[in-house]
Structures are given as structure tokens and as C-alpha cells.
Design a protein around this motif. Structure first.
Motif, PDB file in Angstrom:
ATOM      1  N   PRO A  12     -61.613  -4.926  -1.661  1.00 36.77           N
ATOM      2  CA  PRO A  12     -62.668  -4.710  -2.866  1.00 36.77           C
ATOM      3  C   PRO A  12     -64.023  -5.024  -2.605  1.00 36.77           C
ATOM      4  CG  PRO A  12     -61.359  -6.449  -3.289  1.00 36.77           C
ATOM      5  CD  PRO A  12     -60.855  -5.938  -1.884  1.00 36.77           C
ATOM      6  N   PRO A  13     -64.908  -4.346  -3.120  1.00 35.02           N
ATOM      7  CA  PRO A  13     -66.316  -4.592  -2.901  1.00 35.02           C
ATOM      8  C   PRO A  13     -66.652  -6.065  -3.615  1.00 35.02           C
ATOM      9  CG  PRO A  13     -66.120  -3.010  -4.689  1.00 35.02           C
ATOM     10  CD  PRO A  13     -64.643  -3.138  -3.944  1.00 35.02           C
ATOM     11  N   PRO A  14     -67.405  -6.730  -3.026  1.00 33.07           N
ATOM     12  CA  PRO A  14     -67.672  -8.104  -3.235  1.00 33.07           C
ATOM     13  C   PRO A  14     -68.259  -8.008  -4.849  1.00 33.07           C
ATOM     14  CG  PRO A  14     -69.536  -7.481  -1.986  1.00 33.07           C
ATOM     15  CD  PRO A  14     -68.390  -6.267  -1.943  1.00 33.07           C
ATOM     16  N   PRO A  15     -68.391  -9.330  -5.700  1.00 36.34           N
ATOM     17  CA  PRO A  15     -68.796  -9.300  -6.858  1.00 36.34           C
ATOM     18  C   PRO A  15     -70.257  -9.375  -6.874  1.00 36.34           C
ATOM     19  CG  PRO A  15     -68.051 -11.452  -6.385  1.00 36.34           C
ATOM     20  CD  PRO A  15     -67.734 -10.487  -5.135  1.00 36.34           C
ATOM     21  N   VAL A  16     -70.839  -8.692  -7.836  1.00 38.74           N
ATOM     22  CA  VAL A  16     -72.373  -8.375  -8.118  1.00 38.74           C
ATOM     23  C   VAL A  16     -72.733  -9.823  -8.137  1.00 38.74           C
ATOM     24  CG1 VAL A  16     -73.947  -7.337  -9.469  1.00 38.74           C
ATOM     25  CG2 VAL A  16     -71.949  -6.223  -9.259  1.00 38.74           C
TER      26      VAL A  16
END
Length: 73
Positions: A12-16
Motif C-alpha cells: 500500500p502507498p505510504p501514509p501522507v
């Protein structure tokens, strides 16, 4: 024909990232002033500089070559 497609796990993409805090210019200026003061304390004057020797001296290592002293001796 799903056997031709590789099975790849996509993380999953890293958190903002959080919004950076506003710069505290007063604190930064104070820290820079302290660092500059510490650097000035470390400095030495020209009276404390060690000089290898004057050019008029003759040493035993130079007498064989008859030249002027160099950095290598």
C-alpha cells in the motif's frame, strides 16, 4: 490467461506526511548566534600560531642539500 501475468505483491502507498511546522526564526537566529560564538571561542590569534622556523636558520638536514627549507624537510 492469468498464468502469463506475474503475481506481484504491491504494498500500500505510504501514509501522507504531516504538515511541517512553521519555522521559528527567532529560535533559529538564537541557535545560529550561539554556534557562531562557539566558533569564535575556538579561534586563535596569530601570536599563538606555531611557525616551523625562520628561513635564515640552517639545519643539519639542509646542509647536505644546500637548498632552502621546504615543507618536506
Amino acid at each position: 490467461m492469468s498464468f502469463l501475468k506475474p503475481k506481484v505483491y504491491v504494498p500500500p502507498p505510504p501514509p501522507v506526511p504531516e504538515e511541517p511546522a512553521q519555522a521559528d526564526y527567532e529560535k533559529a537566529a538564537a541557535m545560529a548566534g550561539e554556534a557562531e560564538a562557539q566558533e569564535r571561542k575556538k579561534r586563535r590569534g596569530r601570536g599563538s600560531t606555531i611557525v616551523a622556523g625562520s628561513l635564515g636558520e640552517t639545519s643539519t638536514s639542509m646542509s647536505g642539500t644546500g637548498g632552502t627549507p621546504t615543507l618536506l624537510g
